[in-house]
Design a protein around this motif. Structure first.
Motif, PDB file in Angstrom:
ATOM      1  N   MET A  27      52.976  51.629  40.744  1.00 49.13           N
ATOM      2  CA  MET A  27      51.881  52.569  40.112  1.00 49.13           C
ATOM      3  C   MET A  27      52.058  53.990  41.296  1.00 49.13           C
ATOM      4  N   CYS A  28      52.552  53.715  42.430  1.00 46.53           N
ATOM      5  CA  CYS A  28      52.721  54.928  43.322  1.00 46.53           C
ATOM      6  C   CYS A  28      53.843  55.915  42.552  1.00 46.53           C
ATOM      7  N   ASP A  46      49.570  55.504  52.477  1.00 50.30           N
ATOM      8  CA  ASP A  46      48.291  55.885  52.388  1.00 50.30           C
ATOM      9  C   ASP A  46      47.212  54.976  51.558  1.00 50.30           C
ATOM     10  N   ILE A  47      47.819  54.446  50.459  1.00 48.94           N
ATOM     11  CA  ILE A  47      47.388  53.336  49.878  1.00 48.94           C
ATOM     12  C   ILE A  47      47.367  51.932  50.661  1.00 48.94           C
ATOM     13  N   TYR A  48      48.436  51.640  51.377  1.00 53.37           N
ATOM     14  CA  TYR A  48      48.409  50.405  52.326  1.00 53.37           C
ATOM     15  C   TYR A  48      47.462  50.683  53.541  1.00 53.37           C
ATOM     16  N   LYS A  49      47.490  51.647  53.939  1.00 53.33           N
ATOM     17  CA  LYS A  49      46.544  51.818  54.748  1.00 53.33           C
ATOM     18  C   LYS A  49      45.050  51.635  54.596  1.00 53.33           C
ATOM     19  N   ARG A  50      44.486  51.893  53.325  1.00 53.97           N
ATOM     20  CA  ARG A  50      43.296  51.342  52.849  1.00 53.97           C
ATOM     21  C   ARG A  50      43.414  50.033  52.549  1.00 53.97           C
ATOM     22  N   TYR A  54      40.488  47.003  54.065  1.00 55.86           N
ATOM     23  CA  TYR A  54      39.598  45.923  53.304  1.00 55.86           C
ATOM     24  C   TYR A  54      40.508  45.799  51.906  1.00 55.86           C
ATOM     25  N   SER A  55      40.162  44.742  51.295  1.00 55.58           N
ATOM     26  CA  SER A  55      40.622  44.236  50.199  1.00 55.58           C
ATOM     27  C   SER A  55      40.038  45.388  49.157  1.00 55.58           C
ATOM     28  N   THR A  56      41.009  45.706  48.217  1.00 52.55           N
ATOM     29  CA  THR A  56      40.235  46.463  47.070  1.00 52.55           C
ATOM     30  C   THR A  56      40.029  45.812  45.942  1.00 52.55           C
ATOM     31  N   TYR A  57      40.133  44.309  46.050  1.00 49.91           N
ATOM     32  CA  TYR A  57      39.746  43.482  45.021  1.00 49.91           C
ATOM     33  C   TYR A  57      37.980  43.778  44.790  1.00 49.91           C
ATOM     34  N   HIS A  60      35.759  40.014  39.143  1.00 50.59           N
ATOM     35  CA  HIS A  60      36.359  39.878  37.725  1.00 50.59           C
ATOM     36  C   HIS A  60      37.903  39.998  37.293  1.00 50.59           C
ATOM     37  N   GLY A  61      38.659  39.681  38.226  1.00 43.97           N
ATOM     38  CA  GLY A  61      40.108  39.913  37.968  1.00 43.97           C
ATOM     39  C   GLY A  61      40.589  41.289  38.156  1.00 43.97           C
ATOM     40  N   ILE A  62      39.786  42.186  38.831  1.00 40.61           N
ATOM     41  CA  ILE A  62      40.283  43.437  38.847  1.00 40.61           C
ATOM     42  C   ILE A  62      40.399  43.935  40.266  1.00 40.61           C
ATOM     43  N   ALA A  63      41.354  44.936  40.633  1.00 42.51           N
ATOM     44  CA  ALA A  63      41.592  45.570  41.771  1.00 42.51           C
ATOM     45  C   ALA A  63      41.435  47.129  41.718  1.00 42.51           C
ATOM     46  N   ILE A  64      41.184  47.766  42.740  1.00 37.37           N
ATOM     47  CA  ILE A  64      41.006  49.191  42.798  1.00 37.37           C
ATOM     48  C   ILE A  64      41.617  49.939  43.933  1.00 37.37           C
ATOM     49  N   PRO A  65      42.946  49.809  44.018  1.00 43.81           N
ATOM     50  CA  PRO A  65      43.656  50.325  45.260  1.00 43.81           C
ATOM     51  C   PRO A  65      43.367  51.735  45.094  1.00 43.81           C
ATOM     52  N   HIS A  66      43.134  52.351  46.369  1.00 41.22           N
ATOM     53  CA  HIS A  66      42.980  53.963  46.151  1.00 41.22           C
ATOM     54  C   HIS A  66      43.453  54.700  47.500  1.00 41.22           C
TER      55      HIS A  66
END
Length: 148
Positions: A27-28, A46-50, A54-57, A60-66
């Motif tokens: 995705m990156c 930066d994505i991994y730092k976030r 805390y988990s971005t899960y 409902h089977g969805i994750a929003i890494p940001h």
């Protein structure tokens, strides 16, 4: 700006099976190749730092890494749908739909409002089903156009 303008056809991905690290990398890279991100390695960090905070899960089977990052030239979203569930977090959180958000450091309130709209719509079962049944880019865009 319309919600679907935050996507590009290059950032709507359908994959059979990936690890969490492969998913984040893919995705990156899509953001970098689209010119949304100026420095691939730093944006990925930066994505991994976030993710470490805390988990971005979101359920409902969805994750929003940001990430809000100075590496981001303009706000954008990348979507990836997995064919099989991926164990995403420490608590056995299975994910099939992933939205990665790239947000510039000095993003406008309008961008934040649009991104907030995504999160609200993902809580709606009808919208999630449209995404889950998407098999190609055209199906995905039909689903996204239903966002209010």
């Amino acid at each position: 700006m319309k919600f679907e303008q935050l996507f590009s056809r290059n950032r709507v991905l359908f994959e059979y099976e990936l690890t969490k690290h492969e998913l984040i990398k893919k995705m990156c890279v899509a953001f970098f190749e689209d010119g949304i991100v100026s420095n691939l390695e730093q944006f990925e960090l930066d994505i991994y730092k976030r993710e470490e905070e805390y988990s971005t899960y979101v359920g409902h089977g969805i994750a929003i890494p940001h990430a809000i990052s100075k590496q981001v030239k303009e706000a954008g979203i990348c979507f990836l749908k997995l064919e099989h569930n991926l164990s995403y977090g420490e608590r056995e959180e299975d994910v099939r739909l992933v939205f990665m958000l790239a947000i510039p450091e000095n993003s406008s309130e309008n961008h934040l409002r649009i991104l907030s709209s995504l999160a609200k719509n993902l809580m709606k079962e009808d919208f999630r089903k449209l995404l889950e049944y998407s098999n190609d880019i055209d199906d995905f865009y039909r689903a996204i156009k239903t966002i209010q």
